[in-house]
Design a protein around this motif. Structure first.
Motif, PDB file in Angstrom:
ATOM      1  N   LEU A 190      -7.443  -6.786  -2.368  1.00 42.72           N
ATOM      2  CA  LEU A 190      -8.034  -6.467  -1.060  1.00 42.72           C
ATOM      3  C   LEU A 190      -9.100  -7.462  -0.621  1.00 42.72           C
ATOM      4  O   LEU A 190      -9.249  -7.741   0.572  1.00 42.72           O
ATOM      5  CB  LEU A 190      -8.590  -5.035  -1.082  1.00 42.72           C
ATOM      6  CG  LEU A 190      -7.481  -3.981  -0.972  1.00 42.72           C
ATOM      7  CD1 LEU A 190      -7.887  -2.668  -1.614  1.00 42.72           C
ATOM      8  CD2 LEU A 190      -7.100  -3.746   0.478  1.00 42.72           C
ATOM      9  N   CYS A 238       0.822  -1.225   0.000  1.00 35.33           N
ATOM     10  CA  CYS A 238       0.000   0.000   0.000  1.00 35.33           C
ATOM     11  C   CYS A 238       0.857   1.277   0.000  1.00 35.33           C
ATOM     12  O   CYS A 238       1.857   1.352   0.705  1.00 35.33           O
ATOM     13  CB  CYS A 238      -0.892  -0.029   1.243  1.00 35.33           C
ATOM     14  SG  CYS A 238      -1.835   1.469   1.495  1.00 35.33           S
ATOM     15  N   ILE A 239       0.446   2.256  -0.785  1.00 31.21           N
ATOM     16  CA  ILE A 239       1.170   3.546  -0.810  1.00 31.21           C
ATOM     17  C   ILE A 239       0.353   4.662  -0.142  1.00 31.21           C
ATOM     18  O   ILE A 239       0.638   5.838  -0.305  1.00 31.21           O
ATOM     19  CB  ILE A 239       1.547   3.958  -2.251  1.00 31.21           C
ATOM     20  CG1 ILE A 239       0.285   4.098  -3.131  1.00 31.21           C
ATOM     21  CG2 ILE A 239       2.541   2.992  -2.858  1.00 31.21           C
ATOM     22  CD1 ILE A 239       0.533   4.794  -4.461  1.00 31.21           C
ATOM     23  N   GLN A 240      -0.688   4.278   0.572  1.00 30.29           N
ATOM     24  CA  GLN A 240      -1.551   5.233   1.308  1.00 30.29           C
ATOM     25  C   GLN A 240      -2.099   6.343   0.410  1.00 30.29           C
ATOM     26  O   GLN A 240      -2.029   7.526   0.744  1.00 30.29           O
ATOM     27  CB  GLN A 240      -0.791   5.878   2.472  1.00 30.29           C
ATOM     28  CG  GLN A 240      -0.382   4.944   3.560  1.00 30.29           C
ATOM     29  CD  GLN A 240       1.095   4.643   3.538  1.00 30.29           C
ATOM     30  OE1 GLN A 240       1.893   5.511   3.270  1.00 30.29           O
ATOM     31  NE2 GLN A 240       1.453   3.405   3.796  1.00 30.29           N
ATOM     32  N   CYS A 241      -2.638   5.939  -0.730  1.00 29.08           N
ATOM     33  CA  CYS A 241      -3.209   6.960  -1.614  1.00 29.08           C
ATOM     34  C   CYS A 241      -4.612   7.372  -1.164  1.00 29.08           C
ATOM     35  O   CYS A 241      -5.114   8.415  -1.550  1.00 29.08           O
ATOM     36  CB  CYS A 241      -3.259   6.439  -3.050  1.00 29.08           C
ATOM     37  SG  CYS A 241      -4.488   5.154  -3.306  1.00 29.08           S
ATOM     38  N   GLY A 242      -5.257   6.518  -0.361  1.00 31.26           N
ATOM     39  CA  GLY A 242      -6.576   6.866   0.173  1.00 31.26           C
ATOM     40  C   GLY A 242      -7.738   6.559  -0.758  1.00 31.26           C
ATOM     41  O   GLY A 242      -8.894   6.819  -0.430  1.00 31.26           O
ATOM     42  N   ARG A 243      -7.431   5.997  -1.929  1.00 30.18           N
ATOM     43  CA  ARG A 243      -8.479   5.775  -2.927  1.00 30.18           C
ATOM     44  C   ARG A 243      -9.518   4.756  -2.438  1.00 30.18           C
ATOM     45  O   ARG A 243     -10.706   4.924  -2.666  1.00 30.18           O
ATOM     46  CB  ARG A 243      -7.804   5.290  -4.217  1.00 30.18           C
ATOM     47  CG  ARG A 243      -8.625   5.369  -5.444  1.00 30.18           C
ATOM     48  CD  ARG A 243      -8.764   6.791  -5.935  1.00 30.18           C
ATOM     49  NE  ARG A 243      -9.708   6.842  -7.041  1.00 30.18           N
ATOM     50  CZ  ARG A 243     -11.009   6.963  -6.895  1.00 30.18           C
ATOM     51  NH1 ARG A 243     -11.534   7.028  -5.704  1.00 30.18           N
ATOM     52  NH2 ARG A 243     -11.794   7.000  -7.939  1.00 30.18           N
ATOM     53  N   CYS A 244      -9.058   3.716  -1.761  1.00 28.86           N
ATOM     54  CA  CYS A 244      -9.993   2.672  -1.316  1.00 28.86           C
ATOM     55  C   CYS A 244     -10.988   3.215  -0.298  1.00 28.86           C
ATOM     56  O   CYS A 244     -12.142   2.795  -0.255  1.00 28.86           O
ATOM     57  CB  CYS A 244      -9.258   1.440  -0.786  1.00 28.86           C
ATOM     58  SG  CYS A 244      -8.100   1.769   0.539  1.00 28.86           S
ATOM     59  N   ILE A 251      -3.593  -4.271  -5.280  1.00 27.10           N
ATOM     60  CA  ILE A 251      -3.568  -5.120  -4.085  1.00 27.10           C
ATOM     61  C   ILE A 251      -4.871  -5.923  -4.040  1.00 27.10           C
ATOM     62  O   ILE A 251      -5.951  -5.335  -4.177  1.00 27.10           O
ATOM     63  CB  ILE A 251      -3.424  -4.261  -2.807  1.00 27.10           C
ATOM     64  CG1 ILE A 251      -2.089  -3.528  -2.837  1.00 27.10           C
ATOM     65  CG2 ILE A 251      -3.545  -5.107  -1.549  1.00 27.10           C
ATOM     66  CD1 ILE A 251      -1.887  -2.514  -1.723  1.00 27.10           C
ATOM     67  N   CYS A 306      -7.654   0.318  -6.557  1.00 32.79           N
ATOM     68  CA  CYS A 306      -6.300   0.343  -5.991  1.00 32.79           C
ATOM     69  C   CYS A 306      -5.245   0.446  -7.099  1.00 32.79           C
ATOM     70  O   CYS A 306      -5.167  -0.417  -7.969  1.00 32.79           O
ATOM     71  CB  CYS A 306      -6.057  -0.906  -5.151  1.00 32.79           C
ATOM     72  SG  CYS A 306      -4.380  -0.960  -4.497  1.00 32.79           S
ATOM     73  N   PRO A 307      -4.415   1.493  -7.079  1.00 32.60           N
ATOM     74  CA  PRO A 307      -3.426   1.676  -8.152  1.00 32.60           C
ATOM     75  C   PRO A 307      -2.272   0.691  -8.088  1.00 32.60           C
ATOM     76  O   PRO A 307      -1.465   0.624  -9.006  1.00 32.60           O
ATOM     77  CB  PRO A 307      -2.929   3.112  -7.931  1.00 32.60           C
ATOM     78  CG  PRO A 307      -3.103   3.349  -6.482  1.00 32.60           C
ATOM     79  CD  PRO A 307      -4.328   2.579  -6.081  1.00 32.60           C
ATOM     80  N   ILE A 308      -2.202  -0.062  -6.987  1.00 38.48           N
ATOM     81  CA  ILE A 308      -1.106  -1.040  -6.847  1.00 38.48           C
ATOM     82  C   ILE A 308      -1.629  -2.446  -7.108  1.00 38.48           C
ATOM     83  O   ILE A 308      -0.886  -3.416  -7.006  1.00 38.48           O
ATOM     84  CB  ILE A 308      -0.490  -0.953  -5.414  1.00 38.48           C
ATOM     85  CG1 ILE A 308      -0.205   0.492  -5.044  1.00 38.48           C
ATOM     86  CG2 ILE A 308       0.777  -1.763  -5.267  1.00 38.48           C
ATOM     87  CD1 ILE A 308       0.921   1.141  -5.806  1.00 38.48           C
TER      88      ILE A 308
HETATM   89  S1  SF4 Z   1      -6.217   2.037  -2.811  1.00 34.92           S
HETATM   90 FE1  SF4 Z   1      -4.526   0.558  -2.566  1.00 34.92          FE
HETATM   91  S2  SF4 Z   1      -2.668   1.792  -2.374  1.00 34.92           S
HETATM   92 FE2  SF4 Z   1      -4.405   3.188  -2.084  1.00 34.92          FE
HETATM   93  S3  SF4 Z   1      -4.695   3.253   0.172  1.00 34.92           S
HETATM   94 FE3  SF4 Z   1      -6.056   1.644  -0.606  1.00 34.92          FE
HETATM   95  S4  SF4 Z   1      -4.856  -0.256  -0.495  1.00 34.92           S
HETATM   96 FE4  SF4 Z   1      -3.408   1.461  -0.301  1.00 34.92          FE
END
Ligand code: SF4
Length: 356
Positions: free
Chosen positions: A280, A221-227, A278, A274-276
């Motif tokens: 989830l 996770c890069i803590q983008c906050g999108r989720c 992940i 999620c841009p990575i």
């Molecule tokens: S969308 Fe993905 S990268 Fe962004 S905060 Fe959530 S888990 Fe982390």
């Protein structure tokens, strides 16, 4: 999803994979590179060790002036009533107003042993204190500086509220400026010395997650906050974001054990954005299984049975089973209950259901 977007996601996932999957090797390389530039590095296992470290760092037995730019100051420091600390707010920061500035670092860069600070509240004062301590979570490193550029670009693209307008890269001790108004050639008015920089590599439960082959992907996770922006439950409860649900259950056992089942409907929106990339959904289900194994509570097992039958439930949209499910899950939370009552969509992502 457009091919171009998927390529970027694959690359971002690879960048995180390269660091996380060989974290130990990279941390040692980071430490060696930082030491080579006179940045001192300490390894801190958990919050209690962090509190001890900070207490032992204080030169005086009372009234040490400290300033924190942390999301949350550890309770052991914040609630200290021995008089050891005298807290200085960032907004009240003047020359000599604090002896130590503690800042939560955003990223470490392994290849050159440097630290990146992004949009810090203390961004204007970090060179006005002679002792700077940077706290860096051990999952927040990237192997190369170019990896950091990708991560920051993704954070900006995926979350428009995040604009990296102030990025500081610290590679070595830098000059302490007593009063920057007088930065001239006038030596009498300018007082410059090196600011000593200490980096704390903070574990705080991360290595425990690393040991779990499924949950370790949450560390990408890069803590983008999108989720959190797309999670229907989070929007109504403002409780825990999807990625926090996965990580916090592992960090703080029992603290959230009772909540994870009520904090997600496994709708899958978080995974889609999620841009990575992940996974989830898999992580949430894995976390639920772990909670079940730990608590063995009848009520949770029932809930798992309901989740396991989600494809069947979707076919019953609007039926009595759906009402039953809503009452059971959200009966005590009127906001969420009413929200789902008005939704005609499936409870769970179609993609996910079709994989079953
Ligand atoms: S969308 Fe993905 S990268 Fe962004 S905060 Fe959530 S888990 Fe982390």
């Amino acid at each position: 999803m457009p091919v171009e977007k998927q390529i970027v996601r694959n690359r971002a996932n690879l960048v995180r994979h390269n660091y996380i999957e060989e974290m130990e090797k990279h941390l040692l390389a980071f430490e060696a590179a930082a030491n080579a530039h006179d940045l001192s590095v300490h390894w801190i296992i958990d919050e209690s060790a962090l509190v001890d470290f900070v207490q032992n760092l204080m030169p005086k037995s009372r009234f040490n002036k400290v300033c924190f730019d942390f999301g949350k100051i550890p309770d052991g420091i914040k609630n200290d009533n021995s008089g050891l600390f005298q807290f200085v707010k960032i907004e009240d920061f003047n020359d000599n107003s604090a002896e130590y500035l503690f800042v939560e670092a955003d990223y470490g860069i392994v290849e050159n042993g440097s630290i990146a600070l992004v949009n810090k509240r203390s961004g204007d004062v970090f060179n006005k204190v002679q002792k700077l301590v940077l706290l860096l979570n051990i999952n927040n490193l990237v192997v190369k500086q170019s990896d950091l550029e990708l991560v920051l670009a993704l954070k900006q693209r995926e979350n428009e509220s995040f604009l990296p307008h102030d990025i500081k890269i610290i590679t070595s001790p830098f000059h302490y400026v007593k009063n920057e108004t007088f930065i001239t050639s006038d030596d009498e008015k300018v007082n410059k010395n090196d600011v000593s920089v200490t980096i704390l590599l903070y574990d705080n439960g991360i290595t425990e997650i690393m040991e779990n082959n499924v949950l370790r992907e949450s560390l990408y996770c890069i803590q983008c906050g999108r989720c959190s922006e797309v999670c229907p439950v989070y929007k109504h409860t403002n409780g825990f974001t999807p990625i926090e649900l996965v990580k916090h259950n592992s960090f703080y056992r029992n603290h959230l054990d009772q909540n994870i089942f009520k904090s997600t409907t496994l709708c899958g929106y978080c995974e889609e954005v999620c841009p990575i990339d992940i996974p989830l959904m898999d992580l949430l289900v894995a976390e639920m299984e772990m909670v079940n194994a730990r608590t063995n509570k009848e009520r949770n097992i029932d809930t798992m049975k309901i989740f396991a039958k989600r494809s069947k439930l979707n076919k019953m949209n609007g039926s009595f089973r759906r009402i039953f499910f809503l009452r059971k899950m959200y009966g005590k939370n009127k906001k969420i209950h009413n929200y789902y009552k008005t939704q005609n969509e499936n409870f769970y992502s179609i993609t996910k259901t079709s994989k079953e």
